[in-house]
Structures are given as C-alpha cells and as structure tokens.
Design an enzyme around this catalytic site. Structure first.
Site, mmCIF file in Angstrom:
data_model
loop_
_atom_site.group_PDB
_atom_site.id
_atom_site.type_symbol
_atom_site.label_atom_id
_atom_site.label_comp_id
_atom_site.label_asym_id
_atom_site.label_seq_id
_atom_site.Cartn_x
_atom_site.Cartn_y
_atom_site.Cartn_z
ATOM 1 N N ASN A 9 0.883 -1.176 0.000
ATOM 2 C CA ASN A 9 0.000 0.000 0.000
ATOM 3 C C ASN A 9 0.913 1.216 0.000
ATOM 4 O OD1 ASN A 9 -1.777 2.058 0.478
ATOM 5 N ND2 ASN A 9 -2.392 1.387 2.518
ATOM 6 N N TRP A 10 1.028 1.828 -1.171
ATOM 7 C CA TRP A 10 1.959 2.961 -1.285
ATOM 8 C C TRP A 10 1.425 4.222 -0.592
ATOM 9 C CZ3 TRP A 10 4.234 2.946 -6.981
ATOM 10 C CH2 TRP A 10 4.915 1.741 -7.196
ATOM 11 N N LYS A 11 0.140 4.196 -0.241
ATOM 12 C CA LYS A 11 -0.491 5.362 0.406
ATOM 13 C C LYS A 11 -0.267 6.607 -0.456
ATOM 14 C CE LYS A 11 -0.158 3.073 4.834
ATOM 15 N NZ LYS A 11 -0.045 3.154 6.289
ATOM 16 N N HIS A 94 -9.520 1.362 4.633
ATOM 17 C CA HIS A 94 -8.263 1.473 5.393
ATOM 18 C C HIS A 94 -8.494 2.373 6.616
ATOM 19 C CE1 HIS A 94 -4.153 2.441 6.471
ATOM 20 N NE2 HIS A 94 -3.804 1.349 5.823
ATOM 21 N N GLU A 96 -6.826 4.654 7.836
ATOM 22 C CA GLU A 96 -6.549 6.081 7.597
ATOM 23 C C GLU A 96 -7.743 6.750 6.943
ATOM 24 O OE1 GLU A 96 -2.849 5.393 5.586
ATOM 25 O OE2 GLU A 96 -1.963 4.775 7.497
ATOM 26 N N GLU A 166 -5.569 -5.038 10.318
ATOM 27 C CA GLU A 166 -4.519 -4.046 10.587
ATOM 28 C C GLU A 166 -4.827 -3.326 11.903
ATOM 29 O OE1 GLU A 166 -2.414 -2.767 6.681
ATOM 30 O OE2 GLU A 166 -4.052 -1.389 7.074
ATOM 31 N N GLY A 172 2.604 1.973 10.917
ATOM 32 C CA GLY A 172 3.599 3.043 10.814
ATOM 33 C C GLY A 172 4.293 3.352 12.119
ATOM 34 N N SER A 212 3.378 -2.391 10.226
ATOM 35 C CA SER A 212 4.836 -2.445 10.425
ATOM 36 C C SER A 212 5.456 -3.786 10.020
ATOM 37 C CB SER A 212 5.197 -2.114 11.874
ATOM 38 O OG SER A 212 4.788 -0.793 12.190
ATOM 39 N N GLY A 233 2.813 -1.079 4.251
ATOM 40 C CA GLY A 233 3.005 0.323 3.894
ATOM 41 C C GLY A 233 4.463 0.612 3.632
ATOM 42 N N GLY A 234 5.151 1.146 4.650
ATOM 43 C CA GLY A 234 6.523 1.625 4.524
ATOM 44 C C GLY A 234 7.474 0.715 3.753
HETATM 45 P P1 13P Z 1 3.100 0.181 7.645
HETATM 46 O O1 13P Z 1 3.550 -1.120 7.029
HETATM 47 O O2 13P Z 1 3.867 1.353 7.170
HETATM 48 O O3 13P Z 1 2.962 0.083 9.127
HETATM 49 O O4 13P Z 1 1.595 0.411 7.084
HETATM 50 C C1 13P Z 1 0.663 -0.585 7.233
HETATM 51 C C2 13P Z 1 -0.545 -0.216 6.456
HETATM 52 O O5 13P Z 1 -1.294 0.657 6.832
HETATM 53 C C3 13P Z 1 -0.785 -0.928 5.202
HETATM 54 O O6 13P Z 1 -2.051 -0.647 4.708
#
Ligand code: 13P
Length: 248
Positions: A9-11, A94, A96, A166, A172, A212, A233-234
């Site tokens: 997920n590149w966000k 998600h 967020e 999640e 994050g 994470s 994500g990251g």
């Molecule tokens: P991180 O891997 O950066 O914690 O993000 C997780 C996430 O929200 C994937 O959708």
C-alpha cells in the site's frame, strides 16, 4: 489451498515518475510466482504502472473507490474509471480513511458491493485502536467491522474478497503485533466468516496481517496457520524489501 498475497500500500507516496522508478527497481528482482504480489498505487500512477507491469505477474490495486458509478461527487473516483485502467484489487476501508475521511462501516459495505459488481477484488481493512485493545475489546470491534462489511454480500462473492487485519496501533509505528496475536485475530475473523457463510468459505477466504511488516518479521507471520499474507506500507516503498516480503 489459499494462495499467499503480499500487497504493497503505497499510500500518498510517489509521483508518476517516482512510481515508475520504483516499479522498474521491483522488476529487477525475481518474485516467487506462488505468491500473489500486488501494488496499490496512487490514482494518478495507476495507468502508467499498469503498462509497466504488463509483462510481469504483479497485480495492480487502487486505494479507494466511490460506490456510485458516476454523478455529482466532486473529487471522487468511480469503479468504472478504475475498471477501464484494468485494476485487479482495491483497498477498502483502510483505517486512515476511516480516521481522516469519515469512512464508516456502511460506506465500506457499499464500496465492497460496487467493487465486486465491477470484478475488482476488495482488500477490506479492519482493526482496533490501542485504546480498544487495552480495554480488551479488540474482538468485539473487529467482529462488528467484519459483519457490517459483509452485510448482504453473497456467498459466491466472498472468496473474491481479501480481509486485512490491521491493528491501528501497529501501523507506521514500528510496533508489529506478535505473530501469535496477529494469528489469533485472523483465526477469529475466519471463524466469523465460517459462521456467517459455510465452513469451506471461511477456509478459503484469504486474511492478511498489516502493521509495520518488514522483511525480518514476515517469515514468522507467514508461518502462522491463519495468516495468508500481508498488507504493507513503509516497506513496500523499498524495492528490495518488497521483493524480500514476496519471496519470504
Ligand atoms: P506500515 O507497514 O507502514 O505500518 O503500514 C501498514 C498499512 O497501513 C498498510 O495498509
């Protein structure tokens, strides 16, 4: 047999040129074909990334969609627009989006229905906050999110849906849920699907863990019985790490 699925997920990261540079880096790595690798990129990069992954097994995903096909919804993106690009997956609900953009269990349910109608596979996110976990309410919260997300979803569609557990406190933050806790919740989610539908449906649906996830934690998570993949994500923004996650 559930095929493992690692989705990046590149966000809200990467311009079109950044996206193409990252995809080219990812393409330099040989990815295990027994694992489904998905990149969920920003809307603006979808078309170009689609072309760039044409000769690979990498699948493409969006990060949101609107439940209507068209209309007066300024700034929104319709499933028809995404389907035309040829996306395979779409992240829905998600945390967020729930936290910052008023996404609710009801809109999540509508979006899942519209995605399925257009043959876009939803990656549906659920998860509790730290406060909810500390109060021992994590199962109650996740159960409600899952049942509302799957309201009026036909059994024939369920196996096209991926659920991503999640926990919000792990996103994050560098704090991964222990593989035992993550597996316990994924197992619990599977039991909800088994009870609502059939044993087989619950056995076949894929459930990811997200929060994470890094190359050094993926193996332990993936060894767990009820964890079928990760939503990342990251680490998905670093080509080498993404390849390591797919090739865990
Ligand atoms: P991180 O891997 O950066 O914690 O993000 C997780 C996430 O929200 C994937 O959708």
């Amino acid at each position: 047999m559930r095929k493992p699925i690692i989705a990046g997920n590149w966000k809200m990261n990467n311009t079109i040129s950044d996206s193409l540079a990252l995809i080219e880096e990812i393409k330099k790595h040989k990815l295990n074909e027994n694992v489904e690798a998905v990149v969920c990129v920003p809307f603006t990069s979808l078309s170009e990334v689609k072309k760039a992954i044409e000769s690979t097994n990498i699948k493409l995903g969006a990060q949101n969609l609107h439940w209507e096909e068209n209309g007066a919804y300024t700034g929104e993106i319709s499933p028809l627009m995404l389907k035309e690009i040829g996306i395979d997956y779409c992240i829905i609900g998600h945390s967020e989006r729930r936290q910052y953009f008023n996404e609710t269990d009801e809109t999540v349910n509508k979006k899942i229905k519209t995605a399925l109608k257009h043959n876009i596979k939803p990656i549906v996110c659920v998860g509790e906050t730290l406060e909810e976990r500390e109060a021992g309410r994590e199962e109650e919260i996740v159960k409600e999110q899952v049942l509302k997300a799957f309201e009026d979803i036909d059994i024939k569609d369920v196996e096209n849906i991926v659920i991503a557990y999640e926990p919000i406190w792990a996103i994050g933050t560098g704090k991964t849920a222990s593989s035992e806790d993550a597996n316990q919740m994924c197992k619990f989610i599977r039991s909800i699907i088994k009870r609502k539908y059939e044993e087989k449906t619950g056995e076949n649906i894929r459930i990811q863990y997200g929060g994470s996830v890094k190359p050094n934690t993926i193996k332990e998570l993936m060894e767990k019985e009820d964890i079928d993949g990760a939503l990342v994500g990251g680490a998905s923004l670093i080509a080498e790490d993404f390849a390591k996650l797919v090739n865990h």
